[in-house]
Design a protein around this motif. Structure first.
Motif, mmCIF file in Angstrom:
data_model
loop_
_atom_site.group_PDB
_atom_site.id
_atom_site.type_symbol
_atom_site.label_atom_id
_atom_site.label_comp_id
_atom_site.label_asym_id
_atom_site.label_seq_id
_atom_site.Cartn_x
_atom_site.Cartn_y
_atom_site.Cartn_z
ATOM 1 N N ASN A 232 0.803 -1.228 0.000
ATOM 2 C CA ASN A 232 0.000 0.000 0.000
ATOM 3 C C ASN A 232 0.835 1.277 0.000
ATOM 4 O OD1 ASN A 232 0.922 0.275 2.621
ATOM 5 N ND2 ASN A 232 -1.049 -0.069 3.602
ATOM 6 N N GLY A 233 2.121 1.165 0.303
ATOM 7 C CA GLY A 233 3.009 2.321 0.244
ATOM 8 C C GLY A 233 2.737 3.399 1.267
ATOM 9 N N LYS A 234 2.002 3.072 2.344
ATOM 10 C CA LYS A 234 1.665 4.065 3.359
ATOM 11 C C LYS A 234 2.719 4.079 4.468
ATOM 12 C CE LYS A 234 -2.225 5.207 1.388
ATOM 13 N NZ LYS A 234 -2.429 6.544 0.781
ATOM 14 N N SER A 235 3.003 5.269 4.977
ATOM 15 C CA SER A 235 4.031 5.405 6.007
ATOM 16 C C SER A 235 3.663 4.629 7.266
ATOM 17 C CB SER A 235 4.227 6.886 6.353
ATOM 18 O OG SER A 235 4.704 7.600 5.238
ATOM 19 N N ILE A 236 4.683 3.987 7.858
ATOM 20 C CA ILE A 236 4.514 3.252 9.113
ATOM 21 C C ILE A 236 5.166 4.077 10.207
ATOM 22 C CG2 ILE A 236 4.843 1.050 10.278
ATOM 23 C CD1 ILE A 236 5.540 -0.080 7.433
ATOM 24 N N LEU A 237 4.391 4.455 11.206
ATOM 25 C CA LEU A 237 4.884 5.364 12.235
ATOM 26 C C LEU A 237 5.449 4.640 13.444
ATOM 27 C CD1 LEU A 237 2.012 7.988 12.023
ATOM 28 C CD2 LEU A 237 4.183 7.937 10.783
ATOM 29 N N ASP A 238 4.863 3.498 13.781
ATOM 30 C CA ASP A 238 5.344 2.743 14.936
ATOM 31 C C ASP A 238 4.746 1.349 14.875
ATOM 32 O OD1 ASP A 238 6.749 2.236 17.239
ATOM 33 O OD2 ASP A 238 5.911 3.907 18.373
ATOM 34 N N ALA A 239 5.204 0.446 15.743
ATOM 35 C CA ALA A 239 4.689 -0.917 15.745
ATOM 36 C C ALA A 239 5.040 -1.606 17.059
ATOM 37 C CB ALA A 239 5.266 -1.715 14.574
ATOM 38 N N VAL A 240 4.277 -2.660 17.362
ATOM 39 C CA VAL A 240 4.578 -3.555 18.474
ATOM 40 C C VAL A 240 4.376 -4.979 17.989
ATOM 41 C CG1 VAL A 240 3.934 -1.923 20.290
ATOM 42 C CG2 VAL A 240 2.208 -3.482 19.350
ATOM 43 N N ILE A 241 4.982 -5.920 18.693
ATOM 44 C CA ILE A 241 4.749 -7.336 18.424
ATOM 45 C C ILE A 241 3.770 -7.866 19.462
ATOM 46 C CG2 ILE A 241 5.801 -9.628 18.378
ATOM 47 C CD1 ILE A 241 8.331 -8.304 17.311
ATOM 48 N N PHE A 242 2.712 -8.522 18.994
ATOM 49 C CA PHE A 242 1.694 -9.055 19.885
ATOM 50 C C PHE A 242 1.211 -10.386 19.321
ATOM 51 C CE2 PHE A 242 -2.808 -9.254 21.351
ATOM 52 C CZ PHE A 242 -2.562 -9.284 22.718
ATOM 53 N N LYS A 243 1.399 -11.453 20.109
ATOM 54 C CA LYS A 243 0.985 -12.804 19.691
ATOM 55 C C LYS A 243 1.533 -13.159 18.310
ATOM 56 C CE LYS A 243 -3.132 -12.944 22.589
ATOM 57 N NZ LYS A 243 -4.614 -13.140 22.654
ATOM 58 N N ASP A 244 2.840 -12.950 18.158
ATOM 59 C CA ASP A 244 3.567 -13.297 16.927
ATOM 60 C C ASP A 244 3.074 -12.545 15.697
ATOM 61 O OD1 ASP A 244 5.228 -15.139 18.257
ATOM 62 O OD2 ASP A 244 3.704 -16.709 18.080
ATOM 63 N N GLN A 245 2.452 -11.410 15.911
ATOM 64 C CA GLN A 245 2.012 -10.554 14.819
ATOM 65 C C GLN A 245 2.633 -9.171 14.977
ATOM 66 O OE1 GLN A 245 -0.475 -11.426 12.183
ATOM 67 N NE2 GLN A 245 0.258 -13.413 12.921
ATOM 68 N N LEU A 246 2.920 -8.539 13.856
ATOM 69 C CA LEU A 246 3.417 -7.167 13.876
ATOM 70 C C LEU A 246 2.209 -6.240 13.720
ATOM 71 C CD1 LEU A 246 5.995 -5.391 13.917
ATOM 72 C CD2 LEU A 246 5.921 -5.416 11.409
ATOM 73 N N MET A 248 0.995 -2.601 13.339
ATOM 74 C CA MET A 248 1.597 -1.352 12.872
ATOM 75 C C MET A 248 0.598 -0.199 12.896
ATOM 76 S SD MET A 248 3.653 -2.891 9.575
ATOM 77 C CE MET A 248 2.204 -3.820 9.055
ATOM 78 N N ALA A 249 1.058 0.945 13.403
ATOM 79 C CA ALA A 249 0.295 2.188 13.291
ATOM 80 C C ALA A 249 0.783 2.910 12.047
ATOM 81 C CB ALA A 249 0.498 3.053 14.534
ATOM 82 N N SER A 250 -0.089 3.050 11.066
ATOM 83 C CA SER A 250 0.319 3.646 9.798
ATOM 84 C C SER A 250 -0.578 4.827 9.460
ATOM 85 C CB SER A 250 0.235 2.602 8.669
ATOM 86 O OG SER A 250 -1.105 2.447 8.228
ATOM 87 N N GLU A 251 -0.215 5.554 8.405
ATOM 88 C CA GLU A 251 -1.051 6.678 7.991
ATOM 89 C C GLU A 251 -2.365 6.200 7.375
ATOM 90 O OE1 GLU A 251 0.058 8.997 4.548
ATOM 91 O OE2 GLU A 251 1.563 7.510 3.978
ATOM 92 N N ASP A 252 -2.485 4.892 7.193
ATOM 93 C CA ASP A 252 -3.711 4.297 6.664
ATOM 94 C C ASP A 252 -4.383 3.425 7.723
ATOM 95 O OD1 ASP A 252 -5.579 3.844 4.632
ATOM 96 O OD2 ASP A 252 -4.592 1.988 4.020
ATOM 97 N N GLY A 253 -4.143 3.755 9.009
ATOM 98 C CA GLY A 253 -4.763 3.008 10.098
ATOM 99 C C GLY A 253 -3.894 1.886 10.637
ATOM 100 N N ILE A 254 -4.496 1.031 11.457
ATOM 101 C CA ILE A 254 -3.785 -0.086 12.062
ATOM 102 C C ILE A 254 -3.675 -1.226 11.058
ATOM 103 C CG2 ILE A 254 -3.788 -1.779 13.930
ATOM 104 C CD1 ILE A 254 -3.282 1.077 14.858
ATOM 105 N N LYS A 255 -2.469 -1.741 10.881
ATOM 106 C CA LYS A 255 -2.215 -2.841 9.961
ATOM 107 C C LYS A 255 -1.554 -3.992 10.729
ATOM 108 C CE LYS A 255 -3.704 -0.410 6.504
ATOM 109 N NZ LYS A 255 -5.018 -0.724 5.898
#
Length: 261
Positions: A232-246, A248-255
């Motif tokens: 999607n080419g949207k900026s990723i601002l931050d992320a956490v690992i939770f239950k083996d998933q990444l 991500m907080a992005s400019e297009d919402g939570i991914k």
């Protein structure tokens, strides 16, 4: 408040703080169900860009043009500080003269002479502060005093992290990434992808993930850098690992995506 909020920090499951534009700081004591306004400075017209608490009482909020607030009572009161130790020597001499000859001019200059403080991080018995114009500074006495490190890059830094092995990464504008361990100087990591890095995530044995603009994730381990491009080419601002998933907080919402080794 309806200002843009830029950062959030929790010290446990119940106590957290967020900050944003107009030097706004809000906090919660019930895990985010309710929030209270602790500070707002509309006349200042500057954003707070990051917030960090060591425990339920002691915290820091940093932002544009050297904004630096600290609290020792959980945010009931916030004290503004001017970190003159982070000035270049010429600027410090200039301000010292101005303080004696033109107090009003001194107040005006101190409101904008320092670079933006983009991120404050606790790591290995120290605090690290990174920002505009290559700012990289540290405190070893819980923020009482700050020392500016030698410049390794003239552009902006937006992210810093240190792992349990003592390896450090700092990164920022146009994909500039630097690393060092406890026995070496900062080394620039070759990178042909110029996406600005917004955040760094330590993923243990898998190394590091550096979240960047344009949907780019840099994978770094043992001096090797690999680029992953999200479709999607949207900026990723931050992320956490939770239950083996990444997550991500992005400019297009939570991914959400699986962690790629």
């Amino acid at each position: 408040t309806q200002v843009l909020l830029t950062a959030v920090n929790f010290v446990d499951s119940q106590h957290g703080w967020a900050c944003g534009h107009d030097a706004t700081i809000i906090n919660t004591t019930d895990g985010g169900l309710q929030w209270q306004l602790q500070l707002v400075k509309e006349s200042l017209d500057k954003p707070c860009l990051d917030i960090l608490f060591a425990d339920k009482l002691n915290g820091f909020a940093v932002g544009a043009y050297g904004m630096f607030y600290e609290t020792t009572d959980g945010g009931l009161s916030w004290n503004k500080r001017f970190l003159d130790s982070l000035l270049f020597e010429g600027d410090r001499d200039y301000l010292n003269d101005l303080k004696e000859t033109d107090p009003e001019g001194y107040e005006i200059e101190t409101s904008s002479i320092l670079p933006h403080f983009n991120r404050i991080v606790a790591a290995d018995n120290k605090l690290m502060l990174v920002g505009e114009m290559g700012l990289l500074a540290q405190s070893t006495d819980n923020g009482k005093t700050w020392q500016r490190n030698d410049e390794i890059y003239p552009g902006s830094f937006f992210a810093y992290a240190q792992n349990s092995e003592g390896e450090e990464l700092v990164a920022g504008l146009r994909g500039n990434i630097f690393s060092r361990d406890q026995h070496t100087q900062w080394q620039h990591i070759p990178n042909t992808k110029t996406a600005t890095v917004n955040s760094i995530l330590d993923v243990g044995e898998q190394g590091w993930l550096l979240l960047a603009n344009s949907g780019v994730i840099f994978h770094y381990k043992n001096n090797n850098l690999r680029v992953e491009q999200l479709p999607n080419g949207k900026s990723i601002l931050d992320a956490v690992i939770f239950k083996d998933q990444l997550i991500m907080a992005s400019e297009d919402g939570i991914k959400v995506k699986g962690i790629t080794p």
